[in-house]
Design a protein around this motif. Structure first.
Motif, mmCIF file in Angstrom:
data_model
loop_
_atom_site.group_PDB
_atom_site.id
_atom_site.type_symbol
_atom_site.label_atom_id
_atom_site.label_comp_id
_atom_site.label_asym_id
_atom_site.label_seq_id
_atom_site.Cartn_x
_atom_site.Cartn_y
_atom_site.Cartn_z
ATOM 1 N N ASN A 31 -75.678 -36.210 1.751
ATOM 2 C CA ASN A 31 -75.507 -36.918 0.494
ATOM 3 C C ASN A 31 -76.509 -38.054 0.314
ATOM 4 N N GLN A 32 -77.386 -38.286 1.310
ATOM 5 C CA GLN A 32 -78.412 -39.312 1.189
ATOM 6 C C GLN A 32 -79.768 -38.704 0.837
ATOM 7 N N LEU A 33 -79.824 -37.401 0.675
ATOM 8 C CA LEU A 33 -81.081 -36.723 0.406
ATOM 9 C C LEU A 33 -81.401 -36.733 -1.082
ATOM 10 N N ASN A 34 -82.693 -36.747 -1.413
ATOM 11 C CA ASN A 34 -83.121 -36.527 -2.785
ATOM 12 C C ASN A 34 -83.066 -35.031 -3.065
ATOM 13 N N LEU A 35 -82.714 -34.670 -4.282
ATOM 14 C CA LEU A 35 -82.653 -33.255 -4.626
ATOM 15 C C LEU A 35 -84.017 -32.591 -4.455
ATOM 16 N N SER A 36 -85.075 -33.315 -4.795
ATOM 17 C CA SER A 36 -86.420 -32.748 -4.666
ATOM 18 C C SER A 36 -86.823 -32.542 -3.213
ATOM 19 N N GLU A 37 -86.147 -33.226 -2.283
ATOM 20 C CA GLU A 37 -86.400 -33.024 -0.858
ATOM 21 C C GLU A 37 -85.674 -31.788 -0.338
ATOM 22 N N VAL A 38 -84.573 -31.463 -0.983
ATOM 23 C CA VAL A 38 -83.748 -30.348 -0.534
ATOM 24 C C VAL A 38 -84.197 -29.034 -1.164
ATOM 25 N N SER A 39 -84.637 -29.101 -2.419
ATOM 26 C CA SER A 39 -84.948 -27.881 -3.151
ATOM 27 C C SER A 39 -86.185 -28.066 -4.019
ATOM 28 N N LYS A 40 -86.981 -27.020 -4.120
ATOM 29 C CA LYS A 40 -88.160 -27.060 -4.985
ATOM 30 C C LYS A 40 -87.769 -27.233 -6.448
ATOM 31 N N ILE A 41 -86.594 -26.724 -6.822
ATOM 32 C CA ILE A 41 -86.142 -26.848 -8.202
ATOM 33 C C ILE A 41 -85.773 -28.290 -8.534
ATOM 34 N N GLY A 42 -85.652 -29.126 -7.498
ATOM 35 C CA GLY A 42 -85.310 -30.527 -7.715
ATOM 36 C C GLY A 42 -86.315 -31.249 -8.594
ATOM 37 N N LYS A 43 -87.597 -30.936 -8.440
ATOM 38 C CA LYS A 43 -88.621 -31.575 -9.267
ATOM 39 C C LYS A 43 -88.458 -31.195 -10.732
ATOM 40 N N THR A 44 -88.004 -29.960 -10.972
ATOM 41 C CA THR A 44 -87.776 -29.522 -12.349
ATOM 42 C C THR A 44 -86.596 -30.270 -12.954
ATOM 43 N N TRP A 45 -85.523 -30.405 -12.169
ATOM 44 C CA TRP A 45 -84.383 -31.202 -12.628
ATOM 45 C C TRP A 45 -84.822 -32.632 -12.932
ATOM 46 N N ASP A 46 -85.593 -33.236 -12.045
ATOM 47 C CA ASP A 46 -86.056 -34.615 -12.240
ATOM 48 C C ASP A 46 -86.872 -34.745 -13.530
ATOM 49 N N LYS A 47 -87.772 -33.790 -13.753
ATOM 50 C CA LYS A 47 -88.643 -33.844 -14.934
ATOM 51 C C LYS A 47 -87.834 -33.759 -16.225
#
Length: 324
Positions: free
Chosen positions: A24-40
Motif C-alpha cells: 500500500n506504499q507503492l506508486n501505481l506506476s511502480e507496480v504497473s505500466k498502466i499506472g502512467k496512463t492512469w496518472d496522465k
C-alpha cells in the motif's frame, strides 16, 4: 519487483515478500505500466475540473465537483497465477463521475466500447464470411466552435439522406463522430468515421468510385463545395477488428480537451445530449449496446465477488500527480 507479460486484460507483476508487506506504499506506476496512463488521465481530469469550476453555469459547477471526485481511489485485485510469486493486477473497484468529457471516463468508455466490439465482430464475420468491409471517413469544412451543434445536425441529416439513396451499398455500419480543434483556436473540425459491410458482389456490381462518393456526399450535405471523403477497402485476408481502435477511439482528443478553456467549455455546450456512436443495418442486431449511455466502466469480470482476495488500494495525489 519485475514485470511480466500482460495477459487477458490483466497486468502481471512479480511481487517479492517485502513488496507484499509494503504494497500500500507503492506508486501505481511502480507496480504497473498502466499506472502512467492512469496518472496522465487523472491529471488531465483535474484541468477539466478547473475549467468547469471557472464557468458561470451551475451545471458546470456540478461537473467540476463530479470530475474532481472521479476515480480518487482505485482498488486492484491481486489474483494468483500458477507461479507463487506472480500476481495478476486487475481493477476491482473505482467510483467514476461519468461526465462526458472527463478524460478518465472517456478513456474507460473507449476501452469498454473496444472490448465489446472485439468480442462481437468475430461472430459477424462468421455469420457473413463473404461480405467485404470498408472504412469510410466523411468530412465537412471547419466551423466556428459556436456553430458545432448546428453543423453536427447538418452532418447527421446528410448521412441519413445518404443511407436512403438507391446507390447506398452499405448493409451494416458503425458510425462515430470525431471533433478536432482547428489550428486557428476557435474552429472545430467534425467528421464521421464509418466501419461498413458490403455484399460480396460490391466490387463487381454496384461499386462506387472515390469521385462518386464525393459527389453523393456533397449532394446529401447540400453544399457548394466538394467535401473530402476517404474510402478504403479492407483486404480479404485482413481482420476488420484492426479498425476498431480508429472507429471507437475518443470522440475528442485529450490534447484538444485541455488545450484551451474557452474552446472546451463551448465544446461542452455544443455537444450536450448529442450522440457519439450510432449503429445501423445488419450490425445493429449485433452491436446496438455500443449506443448505451450508462455503461459499466469497470467490467463484469472485474466486479467484486464473494471470494476474499488480496488487493492493492491507490489514492490520487494531487500534488504528486500520481496514484500512491
Amino acid at each position: 519487483m519485475s514485470f511480466q507479460a500482460s495477459d487477458g486484460g490483466f497486468t502481471t507483476v512479480n511481487l517479492s515478500h517485502q513488496d507484499k508487506k509494503d504494497k500500500n506504499q507503492l506508486n501505481l506506476s511502480e507496480v504497473s505500466k498502466i499506472g502512467k496512463t492512469w496518472d496522465k488521465h487523472r491529471a488531465n481530469a483535474e484541468k477539466i475540473s478547473n475549467y468547469y469550476a471557472s464557468a458561470s453555469e451551475a451545471s458546470f459547477k456540478n461537473y467540476a465537483l463530479r470530475v474532481r471526485r472521479c476515480s480518487e481511489w482505485l482498488e486492484f485485485e491481486l489474483l494468483p497465477d500458477e507461479s507463487e510469486d506472480i500476481l495478476n493486477l486487475k481493477l476491482l473497484n473505482a467510483q467514476f463521475c461519468r461526465v462526458r468529457h472527463c478524460p478518465v471516463c472517456q478513456w474507460r468508455r473507449s476501452l469498454k466500447w473496444k472490448a465489446k466490439a472485439y468480442k462481437i465482430l468475430p461472430q459477424v464475420v462468421t455469420d457473413y464470411p463473404k461480405y467485404r468491409w470498408l472504412f469510410i471517413t466523411l468530412t465537412v469544412k471547419n466551423c466556428h466552435i459556436k456553430e458545432l451543434r448546428q453543423t453536427l445536425d447538418c452532418i447527421n441529416k446528410a448521412f441519413k439522406r445518404l443511407t436512403e439513396l438507391k446507390a447506398w451499398p452499405i448493409k451494416g455500419w458503425v458510425k462515430s463522430i470525431e471533433v478536432t480543434k482547428g489550428r486557428d483556436g476557435i474552429s472545430a473540425h467534425p467528421h464521421l468515421h464509418i466501419l461498413s459491410m458490403v455484399q460480396p458482389s460490391y466490387f463487381s456490381h454496384g461499386y462506387i468510385s472515390q469521385a462518386k462518393w464525393v459527389e453523393l456526399w456533397q449532394q446529401c450535405l447540400r453544399v457548394d463545395y466538394q467535401p473530402v471523403v476517404h474510402i478504403s477497402a479492407i483486404a480479404l485476408d485482413h481482420d476488420p477488428k484492426l479498425l476498431i481502435p480508429e472507429i471507437l477511439k475518443y470522440q475528442i482528443k485529450v490534447s484538444d480537451l485541455v488545450a484551451d478553456r474557452e474552446w472546451f467549455l463551448e465544446l461542452t455546450r455544443q455537444l450536450h445530449k448529442t450522440r457519439a456512436i450510432a449503429v445501423g443495418g445488419i450490425l445493429r442486431h449485433y452491436m446496438r449496446e455500443l449506443e448505451e449511455k450508462n455503461q459499466d466502466l469497470i467490467g463484469e469480470s472485474e466486479e467484486m465477488n464473494e471470494v476474499d482476495r488480496e488487493s492493492l488500494l491507490f489514492r490520487w495525489g494531487s500534488k504528486q500527480k500520481k496514484y500512491y
